[in-house]
Design an enzyme around this catalytic site. Sequence first.
Site, PDB file in Angstrom:
ATOM      1  N   GLY A  96      -7.877  -1.703  -1.541  1.00 32.02           N
ATOM      2  CA  GLY A  96      -7.800  -1.363  -0.336  1.00 32.02           C
ATOM      3  C   GLY A  96      -6.712  -0.349  -0.159  1.00 32.02           C
ATOM      4  O   GLY A  96      -6.785   0.259   1.064  1.00 32.02           O
ATOM      5  N   GLN A  97      -5.931  -0.205  -1.058  1.00 30.60           N
ATOM      6  CA  GLN A  97      -4.911   1.069  -0.985  1.00 30.60           C
ATOM      7  C   GLN A  97      -5.499   2.373  -0.818  1.00 30.60           C
ATOM      8  O   GLN A  97      -6.344   2.704  -1.773  1.00 30.60           O
ATOM      9  CB  GLN A  97      -3.942   0.933  -1.959  1.00 30.60           C
ATOM     10  CG  GLN A  97      -2.597   1.684  -1.864  1.00 30.60           C
ATOM     11  CD  GLN A  97      -1.712   1.407  -2.943  1.00 30.60           C
ATOM     12  OE1 GLN A  97      -1.594   0.998  -3.953  1.00 30.60           O
ATOM     13  NE2 GLN A  97      -0.272   1.995  -2.592  1.00 30.60           N
ATOM     14  N   HIS A 103       3.719   0.885   1.185  1.00 32.74           N
ATOM     15  CA  HIS A 103       4.096   0.569   2.709  1.00 32.74           C
ATOM     16  C   HIS A 103       3.782  -1.035   3.231  1.00 32.74           C
ATOM     17  O   HIS A 103       2.435  -1.405   2.369  1.00 32.74           O
ATOM     18  CB  HIS A 103       3.263   1.369   3.386  1.00 32.74           C
ATOM     19  CG  HIS A 103       1.890   1.817   3.142  1.00 32.74           C
ATOM     20  ND1 HIS A 103       1.378   2.439   1.927  1.00 32.74           N
ATOM     21  CD2 HIS A 103       0.622   1.246   3.657  1.00 32.74           C
ATOM     22  CE1 HIS A 103      -0.063   2.433   1.743  1.00 32.74           C
ATOM     23  NE2 HIS A 103      -0.162   1.694   2.909  1.00 32.74           N
TER      24      HIS A 103
HETATM   25  P1  AMP Z   1      -3.498   1.727   2.871  1.00 29.48           P
HETATM   26  O1  AMP Z   1      -4.981   1.460   2.899  1.00 29.48           O
HETATM   27  O2  AMP Z   1      -2.717   0.448   2.784  1.00 29.48           O
HETATM   28  O3  AMP Z   1      -3.105   2.463   1.684  1.00 29.48           O
HETATM   29  O4  AMP Z   1      -2.947   2.175   4.255  1.00 29.48           O
HETATM   30  C1  AMP Z   1      -2.757   3.563   4.463  1.00 29.48           C
HETATM   31  C2  AMP Z   1      -2.484   3.858   5.938  1.00 29.48           C
HETATM   32  O5  AMP Z   1      -1.829   4.952   6.373  1.00 29.48           O
HETATM   33  C3  AMP Z   1      -3.356   3.464   6.810  1.00 29.48           C
HETATM   34  O6  AMP Z   1      -3.494   2.539   7.721  1.00 29.48           O
HETATM   35  C4  AMP Z   1      -3.657   5.060   7.648  1.00 29.48           C
HETATM   36  O7  AMP Z   1      -4.136   4.803   8.849  1.00 29.48           O
HETATM   37  C5  AMP Z   1      -2.391   5.401   7.740  1.00 29.48           C
HETATM   38  N1  AMP Z   1      -1.992   7.025   7.494  1.00 29.48           N
HETATM   39  C6  AMP Z   1      -2.573   7.726   6.738  1.00 29.48           C
HETATM   40  N2  AMP Z   1      -1.876   8.801   7.157  1.00 29.48           N
HETATM   41  C7  AMP Z   1      -1.083   8.637   7.988  1.00 29.48           C
HETATM   42  C8  AMP Z   1      -0.052   9.522   8.736  1.00 29.48           C
HETATM   43  N3  AMP Z   1      -0.067  10.785   8.370  1.00 29.48           N
HETATM   44  N4  AMP Z   1       0.883   8.969   9.300  1.00 29.48           N
HETATM   45  C9  AMP Z   1       0.842   7.803   9.553  1.00 29.48           C
HETATM   46  N5  AMP Z   1       0.013   6.704   9.269  1.00 29.48           N
HETATM   47  C10 AMP Z   1      -1.161   7.513   8.129  1.00 29.48           C
END
Ligand code: AMP
Length: 141
Positions: A96-97, A103
């Site tokens: 799901g990344q 992060h």
């Molecule tokens: P993942 O699926 O673990 O890669 O999660 C990526 C996360 O980044 C998601 O929860 C998004 O809502 C978040 N996200 C994407 N773009 C931004 C941004 N510019 N600032 C803060 N969060 C973000």
Amino acid sequence: MTAYDNQNIFAKILRGELPCYKVYEDDHTLAFLDIMPRSPGHTLVIPKAPARNIIDIKPDDLAHVARVSQKIALAAMTAFKAEGVMIAQFSEPAAGQEVYHLHMHVMPRNEGVALLPPATRKEDPKVLEEHTARMIAALKS
Ligand code: AMP
């Protein structure tokens, strides 16, 4: 494994090329609000060192992220009067990344309140500003 891509959105935030709702920063880590929060106060903790995910991060960099994730978790519980807190980290598309800079998701939780599905909606900037201020205050207390 795919190499680290320094054009990912969190690398751009680290370089100051894109804005973020910053709640905490030190020499090794940055923490900022998720703009599509799955719970109020959903915060992301990232290493400043480049790492795609759990597979390639150096153990010392991961240790910094873990220490700060605990600090953020405690502050988020205080700031959002949460009964619990959930930490999640997704590595690679199969897990799901979506953003390829490691992060930790820190998500305050309350009994009986479901998380929103990922990327449900962009939060109102005014709400994110207010939540940033709440987190900063909780981190100082
Ligand atoms: P993942 O699926 O673990 O890669 O999660 C990526 C996360 O980044 C998601 O929860 C998004 O809502 C978040 N996200 C994407 N773009 C931004 C941004 N510019 N600032 C803060 N969060 C973000």
